[in-house]
Design a protein around this motif. Structure first.
Motif, PDB file in Angstrom:
ATOM      1  N   ALA A 205       0.830  -1.207   0.000  1.00  0.00           N
ATOM      2  CA  ALA A 205       0.000   0.000   0.000  1.00  0.00           C
ATOM      3  C   ALA A 205       0.863   1.255   0.000  1.00  0.00           C
ATOM      4  O   ALA A 205       0.574   2.225  -0.710  1.00  0.00           O
ATOM      5  CB  ALA A 205      -0.927  -0.006   1.214  1.00  0.00           C
ATOM      6  N   ALA A 206       1.945   1.240   0.784  1.00  0.00           N
ATOM      7  CA  ALA A 206       2.840   2.398   0.830  1.00  0.00           C
ATOM      8  C   ALA A 206       3.551   2.591  -0.507  1.00  0.00           C
ATOM      9  O   ALA A 206       3.791   3.729  -0.937  1.00  0.00           O
ATOM     10  CB  ALA A 206       3.861   2.220   1.956  1.00  0.00           C
ATOM     11  N   ALA A 207       3.898   1.499  -1.175  1.00  0.00           N
ATOM     12  CA  ALA A 207       4.548   1.599  -2.485  1.00  0.00           C
ATOM     13  C   ALA A 207       3.619   2.235  -3.505  1.00  0.00           C
ATOM     14  O   ALA A 207       4.035   3.105  -4.294  1.00  0.00           O
ATOM     15  CB  ALA A 207       4.992   0.214  -2.950  1.00  0.00           C
ATOM     16  N   ARG A 208       2.381   1.828  -3.502  1.00  0.00           N
ATOM     17  CA  ARG A 208       1.417   2.437  -4.431  1.00  0.00           C
ATOM     18  C   ARG A 208       1.220   3.911  -4.109  1.00  0.00           C
ATOM     19  O   ARG A 208       1.161   4.749  -5.012  1.00  0.00           O
ATOM     20  CB  ARG A 208       0.096   1.678  -4.374  1.00  0.00           C
ATOM     21  CG  ARG A 208       0.150   0.303  -5.035  1.00  0.00           C
ATOM     22  CD  ARG A 208      -1.205  -0.395  -5.017  1.00  0.00           C
ATOM     23  NE  ARG A 208      -1.239  -1.524  -5.938  1.00  0.00           N
ATOM     24  CZ  ARG A 208      -1.036  -2.805  -5.581  1.00  0.00           C
ATOM     25  NH1 ARG A 208      -0.785  -3.099  -4.301  1.00  0.00           N
ATOM     26  NH2 ARG A 208      -1.080  -3.762  -6.491  1.00  0.00           N
ATOM     27  N   ALA A 209       1.129   4.240  -2.831  1.00  0.00           N
ATOM     28  CA  ALA A 209       0.945   5.642  -2.445  1.00  0.00           C
ATOM     29  C   ALA A 209       2.145   6.499  -2.844  1.00  0.00           C
ATOM     30  O   ALA A 209       1.998   7.696  -3.103  1.00  0.00           O
ATOM     31  CB  ALA A 209       0.713   5.736  -0.939  1.00  0.00           C
ATOM     32  N   ALA A 210       3.329   5.878  -2.897  1.00  0.00           N
ATOM     33  CA  ALA A 210       4.546   6.603  -3.273  1.00  0.00           C
ATOM     34  C   ALA A 210       4.733   6.695  -4.777  1.00  0.00           C
ATOM     35  O   ALA A 210       5.724   7.262  -5.236  1.00  0.00           O
ATOM     36  CB  ALA A 210       5.761   5.921  -2.648  1.00  0.00           C
ATOM     37  N   GLY A 211       3.804   6.145  -5.552  1.00  0.00           N
ATOM     38  CA  GLY A 211       3.889   6.219  -6.999  1.00  0.00           C
ATOM     39  C   GLY A 211       4.868   5.238  -7.603  1.00  0.00           C
ATOM     40  O   GLY A 211       5.354   5.450  -8.727  1.00  0.00           O
ATOM     41  N   LEU A 212       5.159   4.136  -6.911  1.00  0.00           N
ATOM     42  CA  LEU A 212       6.115   3.159  -7.418  1.00  0.00           C
ATOM     43  C   LEU A 212       5.449   2.188  -8.392  1.00  0.00           C
ATOM     44  O   LEU A 212       4.269   1.859  -8.263  1.00  0.00           O
ATOM     45  CB  LEU A 212       6.730   2.366  -6.266  1.00  0.00           C
ATOM     46  CG  LEU A 212       7.496   3.164  -5.210  1.00  0.00           C
ATOM     47  CD1 LEU A 212       8.109   2.216  -4.189  1.00  0.00           C
ATOM     48  CD2 LEU A 212       8.575   4.026  -5.844  1.00  0.00           C
ATOM     49  N   ASP A 213       6.254   1.711  -9.336  1.00  0.00           N
ATOM     50  CA  ASP A 213       5.808   0.686 -10.270  1.00  0.00           C
ATOM     51  C   ASP A 213       6.285  -0.695  -9.857  1.00  0.00           C
ATOM     52  O   ASP A 213       5.689  -1.697 -10.264  1.00  0.00           O
ATOM     53  CB  ASP A 213       6.346   0.986 -11.675  1.00  0.00           C
ATOM     54  CG  ASP A 213       5.900   2.333 -12.193  1.00  0.00           C
ATOM     55  OD1 ASP A 213       4.684   2.482 -12.446  1.00  0.00           O
ATOM     56  OD2 ASP A 213       6.748   3.233 -12.342  1.00  0.00           O
ATOM     57  N   PHE A 214       7.380  -0.768  -9.100  1.00  0.00           N
ATOM     58  CA  PHE A 214       7.894  -2.062  -8.673  1.00  0.00           C
ATOM     59  C   PHE A 214       8.606  -1.912  -7.340  1.00  0.00           C
ATOM     60  O   PHE A 214       9.000  -0.818  -6.926  1.00  0.00           O
ATOM     61  CB  PHE A 214       8.824  -2.676  -9.726  1.00  0.00           C
ATOM     62  CG  PHE A 214      10.124  -1.956  -9.944  1.00  0.00           C
ATOM     63  CD1 PHE A 214      11.296  -2.389  -9.337  1.00  0.00           C
ATOM     64  CD2 PHE A 214      10.204  -0.843 -10.786  1.00  0.00           C
ATOM     65  CE1 PHE A 214      12.506  -1.741  -9.540  1.00  0.00           C
ATOM     66  CE2 PHE A 214      11.405  -0.192 -11.010  1.00  0.00           C
ATOM     67  CZ  PHE A 214      12.562  -0.641 -10.383  1.00  0.00           C
ATOM     68  N   LEU A 215       8.755  -3.042  -6.660  1.00  0.00           N
ATOM     69  CA  LEU A 215       9.514  -3.100  -5.424  1.00  0.00           C
ATOM     70  C   LEU A 215      10.236  -4.439  -5.366  1.00  0.00           C
ATOM     71  O   LEU A 215       9.901  -5.376  -6.099  1.00  0.00           O
ATOM     72  CB  LEU A 215       8.600  -2.900  -4.204  1.00  0.00           C
ATOM     73  CG  LEU A 215       7.512  -3.946  -3.928  1.00  0.00           C
ATOM     74  CD1 LEU A 215       8.066  -5.154  -3.150  1.00  0.00           C
ATOM     75  CD2 LEU A 215       6.358  -3.323  -3.141  1.00  0.00           C
ATOM     76  N   THR A 216      11.232  -4.522  -4.498  1.00  0.00           N
ATOM     77  CA  THR A 216      11.936  -5.774  -4.252  1.00  0.00           C
ATOM     78  C   THR A 216      11.876  -6.083  -2.764  1.00  0.00           C
ATOM     79  O   THR A 216      12.174  -5.220  -1.933  1.00  0.00           O
ATOM     80  CB  THR A 216      13.400  -5.706  -4.705  1.00  0.00           C
ATOM     81  OG1 THR A 216      13.459  -5.261  -6.054  1.00  0.00           O
ATOM     82  CG2 THR A 216      14.065  -7.070  -4.606  1.00  0.00           C
ATOM     83  N   THR A 217      11.487  -7.308  -2.432  1.00  0.00           N
ATOM     84  CA  THR A 217      11.466  -7.744  -1.042  1.00  0.00           C
ATOM     85  C   THR A 217      12.859  -8.248  -0.674  1.00  0.00           C
ATOM     86  O   THR A 217      13.380  -9.166  -1.298  1.00  0.00           O
ATOM     87  CB  THR A 217      10.398  -8.829  -0.813  1.00  0.00           C
ATOM     88  OG1 THR A 217      10.525  -9.345   0.510  1.00  0.00           O
ATOM     89  CG2 THR A 217      10.478  -9.964  -1.820  1.00  0.00           C
ATOM     90  N   THR A 218      13.477  -7.633   0.325  1.00  0.00           N
ATOM     91  CA  THR A 218      14.874  -7.924   0.674  1.00  0.00           C
ATOM     92  C   THR A 218      15.009  -8.089   2.184  1.00  0.00           C
ATOM     93  O   THR A 218      15.582  -7.232   2.862  1.00  0.00           O
ATOM     94  CB  THR A 218      15.802  -6.794   0.184  1.00  0.00           C
ATOM     95  OG1 THR A 218      15.339  -5.543   0.727  1.00  0.00           O
ATOM     96  CG2 THR A 218      15.847  -6.709  -1.321  1.00  0.00           C
TER      97      THR A 218
END
Length: 491
Positions: A205-218
Motif C-alpha cells: 500500500a505504501a509503495a502504491r501511495a509513493a507512486g512506485l511501479d515495482f519493489l523488491t522484497t529484501t
C-alpha cells in the motif's frame, strides 16, 4: 510411545542445565498425539566468541511442530562500549554447511520465539516437515559485553500428524506497464519477515501511495517473504524477490533473484566466500548490490570490494553524511568506464516514519518486467529521486546529431563541441542543479534547466545532482533531491 529427550550438545564449552521428559521443565509426558517435550539449555559466551554458535537438537520421529524461545542478559556497560546483542535462527537435519541446504529460518534479534511446522511458520522461517535427525539452533552473538553473555534457549517439540506444506505462491515476473518507459522502484525494503514492523500488505500500500511501479522484497538473511505477497501484486505493481545478505563485514542485496533463492550470510571478507555467493546470485538471474556501503554501524560498512557487484546503493533512506561519503567514493569509480558501477537509491524502510520510496530508483526499461528492469539497472539507464514528484533528464549532444543519455556513451571526437542539458521537474524550492565531471562540479544553477558546452577531451563523463538548499552555517552541501548516473563523453 513417549518422546525421547531433546538433546543439546555443548557448543561453546560452557556449563549447561538440561531438562527432559522426566525432569524439571518437561510439561508433556505420556503417549499419544499432542504430546509435548520441552528442553532448556543455558550457556555463557565470552567476548571474542565465534560469530555463530550451534546448539544441536535431536528430533525424534513423529514430530509435528518445533518451537524455540530464547533470552539473554543485558548488563550495564561503560559509555562507548557495545552491550549484548544475540541473533537466532535454525537449520534442520540436512546440516549447517555453508550454502544453506538445511536453512529453515533466521530472525536475527527481532524475535524471541519462533515456531515451524509443515503447514506454517513464524515470519522469517520456512514451513515444512519437522523431520527426524539433528537440527541446529544457531546463535549469532552480534556484540558481547565485557562481562560476557549469558543465554537460555528452550526448544519445545509437539507430536502429531505432520500435515501438508502449501505450495508457495510467488509473484509473476511482469506487470502490464507502459511499454518502453521510465519505471520507479524501491529495491530495499523490510517487513515483519525480518526486522521490519510493516506487513507485506502495508508495504504494498505504501509503495502504491509513493507512486512506485515495482519493489523488491529484501529481508535480512531469509527468503520467507518471497511467498508472502499473494494478492498484493497487480498490473500496477510488480514485486521482485531478493534478500539482504547481512554479514559481519557489510550488507549486500541479492536483487531480483529467482523466487526461493537463499543466499548464505555466515562469512566475513577474510573468508573468501563472497565471490561464491555473488556467482550464485548471478546464476539466479539477480544483481549483486552492496547496500549502504559507508554505514557507520557495527558490521554494516562494506568490506568486500566491488569486483563482483553490478550496482551500488549510493543513497539509502533520507540523505545523510554517510550517503555523502558513498557518493564521493562512487564518483571516484567513474574515472574508468570499464570498471564503474551504476548508482542506485532505496529507502531501506522498516516502519512507519520511514518512507517507502525515499529514495527510489527510476529506470528506463523496455517493459515492466523482471529481466528488462534488471538489465536497465545494470546498464545504468537510471537515476535516483527522493520521490515520484521529482524527475530528471540528462542528455549530451553534438552539432552533428549524435546524442547519449544516462548510462550511454556519446560518439564524438575529442575536440567536438558537446552540449549537455539537464531538465528537472519537481525540484525543491530554492534548490540547485549541478553538472559534475571527473574534474568536479562544472556548472551550478537554480533550474529547472541547466546547460553546459564542453568537449570530450575536457570531460570523461557528466552526471547531475539536484540538491535542496544548504543549511545555513553547516558548511555542508544541501541534501540530495535527485542524482543521475553518468553520460560518457567521447564514445
Amino acid at each position: 510411545m513417549a518422546l525421547g529427550p531433546v538433546g543439546f550438545a555443548r557448543a561453546d564449552g560452557s556449563g549447561e542445565d538440561r531438562t527432559g521428559p522426566n525432569g524439571a521443565g518437561d510439561d508433556g509426558r505420556g503417549d499419544g498425539a499432542g504430546e509435548t517435550v520441552r528442553h532448556t539449555v543455558r550457556g555463557h559466551l565470552p567476548t571474542g566468541a565465534p560469530d555463530f554458535v550451534y546448539l544441536p537438537v535431536e528430533v525424534p520421529e513423529g514430530i509435528r511442530e518445533l518451537s524455540v524461545s530464547y533470552r539473554y542478559d543485558k548488563p550495564d556497560v561503560p559509555a562507548g562500549t557495545p552491550g549484548n546483542a544475540l541473533d537466532i535462527g535454525v537449520f534442520d537435519e540436512r546440516g549447517t554447511s555453508l550454502g544453506g541446504r538445511g536453512f529453515r529460518g533466521w530472525s536475527g534479534g527481532f524475535r524471541d520465539t519462533f515456531t515451524i511446522s509443515a503447514e506454517q511458520a513464524t515470519p522469517g522461517y520456512l514451513a515444512g516437515p519437522v523431520r527426524a535427525g539433528t537440527w541446529q539452533v544457531v546463535l549469532g552473538p552480534y556484540t558481547v559485553a565485557p562481562q560476557g553473555l549469558d543465554y537460555e534457549v528452550t526448544v519445545t517439540l509437539r507430536r502429531g500428524e505432520p500435515g501438508r506444506t502449501p505450495a508457495p505462491a510467488y509473484p509473476p515476473e511482469r506487470a502490464k506497464g507502459r511499454g518502453r518507459a521510465w519505471y520507479r522502484g524501491d529495491c530495499h525494503l523490510h517487513t515483519v519477515h525480518s526486522d521490519g514492523a510493516r506487513t507485506p500488505a502495508e508495504v504494498a500500500a505504501a509503495a502504491r501511495a509513493a507512486g512506485l511501479d515495482f519493489l523488491t522484497t529484501t529481508e535480512h538473511n531469509t527468503t520467507s517473504a518471497h511467498a508472502a505477497w499473494q494478492g498484493l501484486w497487480g498490473e500496477d505493481l510488480l514485486v521482485l524477490c531478493g534478500e539482504e545478505i547481512t554479514t559481519r563485514n557489510g550488507h549486500y542485496l541479492a536483487l531480483g533473484t529467482d523466487p526461493g533463492t537463499f543466499l548464505d550470510w555466515r562469512y566475513r571478507a577474510r573468508d573468501d566466500a563472497y565471490p561464491r555467493f555473488a556467482r550464485a546470485i548471478h546464476r539466479a538471474d539477480g544483481l549483486v548490490v552492496p547496500a549502504h556501503p559507508n554505514c557507520p554501524f557495527v558490521g554494516c560498512r562494506w568490506k568486500f570490494g566491488y569486483e563482483h557487484a553490478d550496482a551500488v546503493e549510493v543513497w539509502n533512506g533520507p540523505w545523510t553524511a554517510d550517503d555523502e561519503l558513498a557518493l564521493a567514493a562512487w564518483d571516484d569509480m567513474l574515472v574508468s568506464r570499464e570498471e564503474w558501477l551504476p548508482a542506485m537509491g532505496n529507502s531501506d524502510a522498516h516502519k512507519e516514519g520511514q518512507d517507502v520510496g525515499l529514495p527510489q530508483t527510476v529506470v528506463y526499461a523496455d517493459e515492466l518486467a523482471r529481466r528488462p528492469l534488471l538489465a536497465a539497472i545494470r546498464a545504468g539507464r537510471s537515476y535516483v529521486a527522493e520521490s515520484s514528484k521529482v524527475s530528471a533528464e540528462l542528455t549530451a549532444r553534438t552539432s552533428r546529431g549524435a546524442h547519449a543519455t544516462l548510462g550511454g556513451a556519446l560518439r564524438a571526437a575529442p575536440d567536438a563541441e558537446v552540449t549537455v542539458s539537464l531538465t528537472v521537474r519537481g525540484a525543491p524550492e530554492g534548490g540547485t542543479l549541478h553538472l559534475v565531471t571527473d574534474e568536479g562540479t562544472m556548472r551550478t544553477g537554480p533550474g529547472p534547466t541547466l546547460t553546459w558546452r564542453t568537449t570530450p577531451s575536457l570531460a570523461t563523463y557528466v552526471r547531475a545532482e539536484v540538491r535542496h538548499p544548504a543549511k545555513a552555517g553547516s558548511g555542508l552541501p544541501g541534501a540530495m533531491a535527485a542524482l543521475t548516473n553518468p553520460v560518457w563523453l567521447g564514445g
